[in-house]
Design a protein around this motif. Structure first.
Motif, PDB file in Angstrom:
ATOM      1  N   PHE A 126       0.315  25.164  16.597  1.00  8.15           N
ATOM      2  CA  PHE A 126       0.681  24.055  15.732  1.00  8.15           C
ATOM      3  C   PHE A 126       0.885  24.550  14.308  1.00  8.15           C
ATOM      4  CE2 PHE A 126      -2.043  21.201  18.612  1.00  8.15           C
ATOM      5  CZ  PHE A 126      -0.940  20.704  19.293  1.00  8.15           C
ATOM      6  N   GLY A 127       1.708  23.797  13.562  1.00  6.93           N
ATOM      7  CA  GLY A 127       1.753  23.949  12.121  1.00  6.93           C
ATOM      8  C   GLY A 127       0.802  22.945  11.492  1.00  6.93           C
ATOM      9  N   GLY A 128       0.848  22.857  10.167  1.00  5.26           N
ATOM     10  CA  GLY A 128      -0.077  21.986   9.454  1.00  5.26           C
ATOM     11  C   GLY A 128       0.596  20.745   8.908  1.00  5.26           C
ATOM     12  N   ALA A 129      -0.037  19.591   9.124  1.00  2.00           N
ATOM     13  CA  ALA A 129       0.448  18.321   8.580  1.00  2.00           C
ATOM     14  C   ALA A 129      -0.750  17.427   8.300  1.00  2.00           C
ATOM     15  CB  ALA A 129       1.413  17.646   9.548  1.00  2.00           C
ATOM     16  N   LYS A 130      -0.514  16.374   7.536  1.00  2.00           N
ATOM     17  CA  LYS A 130      -1.586  15.412   7.253  1.00  2.00           C
ATOM     18  C   LYS A 130      -0.955  14.127   6.742  1.00  2.00           C
ATOM     19  CE  LYS A 130      -6.185  15.341   7.394  1.00  2.00           C
ATOM     20  NZ  LYS A 130      -7.012  15.967   8.445  1.00  2.00           N
ATOM     21  N   GLY A 131      -1.691  13.027   6.895  1.00  2.00           N
ATOM     22  CA  GLY A 131      -1.193  11.753   6.419  1.00  2.00           C
ATOM     23  C   GLY A 131      -2.305  10.892   5.875  1.00  2.00           C
ATOM     24  N   GLY A 132      -1.920   9.843   5.162  1.00  2.00           N
ATOM     25  CA  GLY A 132      -2.928   8.933   4.636  1.00  2.00           C
ATOM     26  C   GLY A 132      -2.306   7.716   3.999  1.00  2.00           C
ATOM     27  N   VAL A 133      -3.111   6.665   3.911  1.00  2.00           N
ATOM     28  CA  VAL A 133      -2.727   5.448   3.208  1.00  2.00           C
ATOM     29  C   VAL A 133      -3.824   5.130   2.206  1.00  2.00           C
ATOM     30  CG1 VAL A 133      -2.177   2.992   3.391  1.00  2.00           C
ATOM     31  CG2 VAL A 133      -1.478   4.563   5.219  1.00  2.00           C
ATOM     32  N   ARG A 134      -3.416   4.826   0.983  1.00  2.00           N
ATOM     33  CA  ARG A 134      -4.385   4.465  -0.046  1.00  2.00           C
ATOM     34  C   ARG A 134      -4.777   3.003   0.140  1.00  2.00           C
ATOM     35  NH1 ARG A 134      -1.749   5.107  -5.109  1.00  2.00           N
ATOM     36  NH2 ARG A 134      -1.890   7.339  -4.735  1.00  2.00           N
ATOM     37  N   VAL A 135      -5.920   2.800   0.781  1.00  2.35           N
ATOM     38  CA  VAL A 135      -6.369   1.454   1.112  1.00  2.35           C
ATOM     39  C   VAL A 135      -7.867   1.499   1.379  1.00  2.35           C
ATOM     40  CG1 VAL A 135      -5.842   1.826   3.569  1.00  2.35           C
ATOM     41  CG2 VAL A 135      -6.019  -0.514   2.702  1.00  2.35           C
ATOM     42  N   GLU A 136      -8.534   0.404   1.072  1.00  2.05           N
ATOM     43  CA  GLU A 136      -9.927   0.236   1.489  1.00  2.05           C
ATOM     44  C   GLU A 136      -9.914  -0.573   2.785  1.00  2.05           C
ATOM     45  OE1 GLU A 136     -12.974   0.526   2.644  1.00  2.05           O
ATOM     46  OE2 GLU A 136     -13.422   1.246   0.614  1.00  2.05           O
ATOM     47  N   PRO A 137      -9.986   0.089   3.937  1.00  5.77           N
ATOM     48  CA  PRO A 137      -9.815  -0.625   5.207  1.00  5.77           C
ATOM     49  C   PRO A 137     -10.890  -1.664   5.477  1.00  5.77           C
ATOM     50  CG  PRO A 137     -10.547   1.635   5.584  1.00  5.77           C
ATOM     51  CD  PRO A 137     -10.200   1.533   4.135  1.00  5.77           C
ATOM     52  N   LYS A 138     -12.052  -1.531   4.841  1.00  6.99           N
ATOM     53  CA  LYS A 138     -13.128  -2.495   5.051  1.00  6.99           C
ATOM     54  C   LYS A 138     -12.759  -3.878   4.525  1.00  6.99           C
ATOM     55  CE  LYS A 138     -16.668   1.126   4.718  1.00  6.99           C
ATOM     56  NZ  LYS A 138     -17.778   1.684   3.886  1.00  6.99           N
ATOM     57  N   THR A 139     -11.754  -3.954   3.636  1.00  3.84           N
ATOM     58  CA  THR A 139     -11.341  -5.245   3.082  1.00  3.84           C
ATOM     59  C   THR A 139     -10.305  -5.934   3.960  1.00  3.84           C
ATOM     60  OG1 THR A 139      -9.549  -4.293   1.753  1.00  3.84           O
ATOM     61  CG2 THR A 139     -11.750  -4.360   0.759  1.00  3.84           C
ATOM     62  N   LEU A 140      -9.834  -5.272   5.014  1.00  2.00           N
ATOM     63  CA  LEU A 140      -8.802  -5.832   5.871  1.00  2.00           C
ATOM     64  C   LEU A 140      -9.406  -6.368   7.167  1.00  2.00           C
ATOM     65  CD1 LEU A 140      -5.990  -3.109   5.620  1.00  2.00           C
ATOM     66  CD2 LEU A 140      -6.304  -5.141   4.193  1.00  2.00           C
ATOM     67  N   SER A 141      -8.840  -7.445   7.664  1.00  2.00           N
ATOM     68  CA  SER A 141      -9.214  -7.938   8.989  1.00  2.00           C
ATOM     69  C   SER A 141      -8.609  -6.992  10.032  1.00  2.00           C
ATOM     70  CB  SER A 141      -8.682  -9.350   9.201  1.00  2.00           C
ATOM     71  OG  SER A 141      -7.254  -9.331   9.311  1.00  2.00           O
ATOM     72  N   LEU A 142      -9.031  -7.158  11.282  1.00  2.00           N
ATOM     73  CA  LEU A 142      -8.489  -6.316  12.345  1.00  2.00           C
ATOM     74  C   LEU A 142      -6.985  -6.530  12.493  1.00  2.00           C
ATOM     75  CD1 LEU A 142      -9.276  -4.268  14.562  1.00  2.00           C
ATOM     76  CD2 LEU A 142      -9.511  -6.201  16.137  1.00  2.00           C
ATOM     77  N   ALA A 143      -6.548  -7.766  12.366  1.00  2.00           N
ATOM     78  CA  ALA A 143      -5.113  -8.060  12.464  1.00  2.00           C
ATOM     79  C   ALA A 143      -4.347  -7.423  11.308  1.00  2.00           C
ATOM     80  CB  ALA A 143      -4.887  -9.565  12.492  1.00  2.00           C
ATOM     81  N   GLU A 144      -4.912  -7.463  10.094  1.00  2.00           N
ATOM     82  CA  GLU A 144      -4.259  -6.839   8.941  1.00  2.00           C
ATOM     83  C   GLU A 144      -4.212  -5.321   9.100  1.00  2.00           C
ATOM     84  OE1 GLU A 144      -5.475 -10.112   5.490  1.00  2.00           O
ATOM     85  OE2 GLU A 144      -6.839  -8.458   5.982  1.00  2.00           O
TER      86      GLU A 144
ATOM     87  N   PHE B 238       0.858  -1.188   0.000  1.00  2.00           N
ATOM     88  CA  PHE B 238       0.000   0.000   0.000  1.00  2.00           C
ATOM     89  C   PHE B 238       0.890   1.232   0.000  1.00  2.00           C
ATOM     90  CE2 PHE B 238      -2.127  -3.469   2.177  1.00  2.00           C
ATOM     91  CZ  PHE B 238      -3.343  -3.534   1.513  1.00  2.00           C
ATOM     92  N   GLU B 239       0.355   2.320  -0.546  1.00  2.00           N
ATOM     93  CA  GLU B 239       1.142   3.564  -0.602  1.00  2.00           C
ATOM     94  C   GLU B 239       0.669   4.517   0.481  1.00  2.00           C
ATOM     95  OE1 GLU B 239       2.904   5.057  -4.331  1.00  2.00           O
ATOM     96  OE2 GLU B 239       1.498   6.733  -4.086  1.00  2.00           O
ATOM     97  N   GLY B 240       1.611   5.033   1.250  1.00  2.00           N
ATOM     98  CA  GLY B 240       1.293   5.951   2.329  1.00  2.00           C
ATOM     99  C   GLY B 240       1.979   7.294   2.161  1.00  2.00           C
ATOM    100  N   TYR B 241       1.442   8.305   2.847  1.00  2.00           N
ATOM    101  CA  TYR B 241       1.972   9.663   2.743  1.00  2.00           C
ATOM    102  C   TYR B 241       1.966  10.333   4.113  1.00  2.00           C
ATOM    103  CZ  TYR B 241       0.175   8.725  -1.979  1.00  2.00           C
ATOM    104  OH  TYR B 241      -0.131   8.140  -3.175  1.00  2.00           O
ATOM    105  N   ARG B 242       2.895  11.240   4.326  1.00  2.00           N
ATOM    106  CA  ARG B 242       2.825  12.201   5.416  1.00  2.00           C
ATOM    107  C   ARG B 242       3.431  13.496   4.895  1.00  2.00           C
ATOM    108  NH1 ARG B 242      -0.427  12.981   9.782  1.00  2.00           N
ATOM    109  NH2 ARG B 242       0.519  14.506  11.196  1.00  2.00           N
ATOM    110  N   VAL B 243       2.652  14.559   4.984  1.00  2.00           N
ATOM    111  CA  VAL B 243       3.084  15.858   4.472  1.00  2.00           C
ATOM    112  C   VAL B 243       3.082  16.860   5.619  1.00  2.00           C
ATOM    113  CG1 VAL B 243       2.559  17.773   2.913  1.00  2.00           C
ATOM    114  CG2 VAL B 243       2.202  15.408   2.152  1.00  2.00           C
ATOM    115  N   GLN B 244       4.179  17.577   5.777  1.00  2.00           N
ATOM    116  CA  GLN B 244       4.261  18.714   6.690  1.00  2.00           C
ATOM    117  C   GLN B 244       4.247  19.974   5.837  1.00  2.00           C
ATOM    118  OE1 GLN B 244       7.907  17.820   8.750  1.00  2.00           O
ATOM    119  NE2 GLN B 244       6.894  16.569  10.290  1.00  2.00           N
TER     120      GLN B 244
END
Length: 428
Positions: free
Chosen positions: A114-132, A67-73
């Motif tokens: 605070f300054g501004g930041a944000k993050g995200g992962v491109r994923v459909e979390p409903k398709t993952l189990s709790l462990a995943e 999966f692809e993830g991001y964090r932007v400050q």
């Protein structure tokens, strides 16, 4: 200014989405900035740092998935980065950049350090189990670890993330640091240093700013008809508070559909139904309506608390509400914004209206650092005061300059950010 000049080379112009919306907003604000700060405005059009990470995990069936993830400050001039993390299949770098920029402005509008930041992962979390989901979260946290820290960058929940996800991130960071670091995230469980009042904070801020605006335009909340798009934490809390104040919540919409009752919906019953059936459709004393018809519902107040780019040129002309409150980030396109202005509809912008969440996140951060915790009554009283004061400052600026509330909020926030840069100077 030409927006193209402010598009980073690693983005293609045709896929800008929310980032382009943000750039247009900065364009519209720049002429209203103080003359000595105007030359610094280009700082606002460039993120300070952007991190793209691969997030590989082992699925329950033994296969590996990426999966692809991001964090932007976006900007750290006024303090450490602050902003949520979302899990969604449509997450892009451009979206996260825009969200981090709006956090910069939002934090400045309510004047939290605070300054501004944000993050995200491109994923459909409903398709993952709790462990995943736990493995995804821990791997993502490890990959962006170089950004994180209670005095560097402090994530929080956003779309499809919650206090459990924050607990996993806190634990992962703490294990890497060799000590418990409660202040590295906010929106945690209360048992792990989370703040009372945090769950309803964004919705409460939406409600408080709407009450303030209604008073100023001569509208009574008691008896007012309210339509709410989005029925997650923000929309549900706002709808509940409106109903408790005597308003009629006449329409609700979530990802599963829209329901309507001109006499008023039972918000709590709709929540119980939604949790049990995973849809609003069929909630007690409601009729389903087409999603497109939601925008034309006869209402006095419209709360947009879902996703970006929901109010567009396609539906802005149909909206009947006199007052729109943006509970989501970037729900109104720049073109639709102009239509609403021309129609005389008051819009409380996202960088003000939904700042209740980050305000109580600030309270949580302060409590974690000091190891001293406040009551929920204290939290709500402090939140209400900050939101009322911020709204009054934006309203007064809008009236003094003859500009829309969004422009006034951006002027106030951007001037605070740029003033910090001006005082700090340029190093080296």
């Amino acid at each position: 200014m030409d927006n193209v000049a402010h598009i980073p080379s690693y983005l293609s112009a045709e896929h800008l989405g929310p980032w382009e919306t943000y750039l247009v907003q900065i364009d519209r604000v720049e002429p209203h900035l103080a003359a000595d700060l105007r030359p610094l405005a280009p700082i606002l059009t460039r993120p300070k740092r952007a991190l793209i990470v691969d997030v590989p995990i082992r699925l329950d069936n033994g296969e590996m998935a990426h999966f692809e993830g991001y964090r932007v400050q976006h900007n750290l001039a006024r303090g450490p980065g602050k902003g949520g993390i979302r899990y969604h299949p449509d997450v892009t770098l451009a979206e996260v950049m825009a969200l981090s920029a709006w956090m910069t402005v939002k934090n400045a509008v309510v004047n939290v350090p605070f300054g501004g930041a944000k993050g995200g992962v491109r994923v459909e979390p409903k398709t993952l189990s709790l462990a995943e989901l736990e493995r995804l979260t821990r791997r993502y946290a490890s990959e962006i670890n170089i950004f994180l820290g209670q005095d560097k960058d402090i994530p929080a929940p956003d779309i499809n993330t919650n206090e459990q996800v924050m607990a996993w991130i806190m634990d992962t960071f703490s294990m890497n640091e060799g000590k418990t670091a409660m202040g590295v995230v906010t929106g945690k469980p209360v048992s792990l240093g989370g703040s009372l009042g945090r769950k309803d904070a964004t919705g409460r801020g939406v409600f408080v700013t709407t009450v303030e605006a209604a008073q100023r335009i001569g509208m009574s909340i008691a008896g007012a008809r309210v339509a709410v798009q989005g029925f997650g934490n923000v929309g549900e809390a706002a709808a509940r508070l409106f109903a408790d104040a005597g308003a009629k919540v006449v329409a609700l919409q979530d990802s599963t559909g829209s329901i309507h009752n001109p006499g008023g919906l039972d918000v709590r019953a709709a929540k119980v139904w939604s949790l049990a059936h995973h849809t609003l459709i069929g909630a007690p004393d409601s009729e389903p309506i087409d999603n497109a018809d939601f925008w034309g519902v006869d209402a006095d107040i419209l709360v947009a608390a879902a996703m970006e780019n929901q109010i567009t040129t396609a539906n802005a002309g149909r909206i009947r509400a006199r007052l729109i409150t943006e509970g989501a980030n970037g729900p109104t396109s720049p073109e639709a914004d102009l239509i609403l202005q021309e129609r005389g509809i008051t819009v409380i912008p996202d960088v003000l209206a939904n700042a209740g969440g980050v305000t109580v996140s600030y309270f949580e951060w302060v409590q974690d650092i000091s190891a001293f915790f406040w009551t929920e009554e204290e939290i709500n009283a402090r939140l209400d005061r900050i939101m009322r004061e911020a709204f009054a400052a934006v309203w007064d600026a809008a009236r003094a300059k003859g500009i829309a509330l969004r422009t006034a909020a951006f002027v106030l926030g951007c001037e605070r950010v740029l003033a910090a840069h001006q005082m700090r100077g340029l190093y080296p």
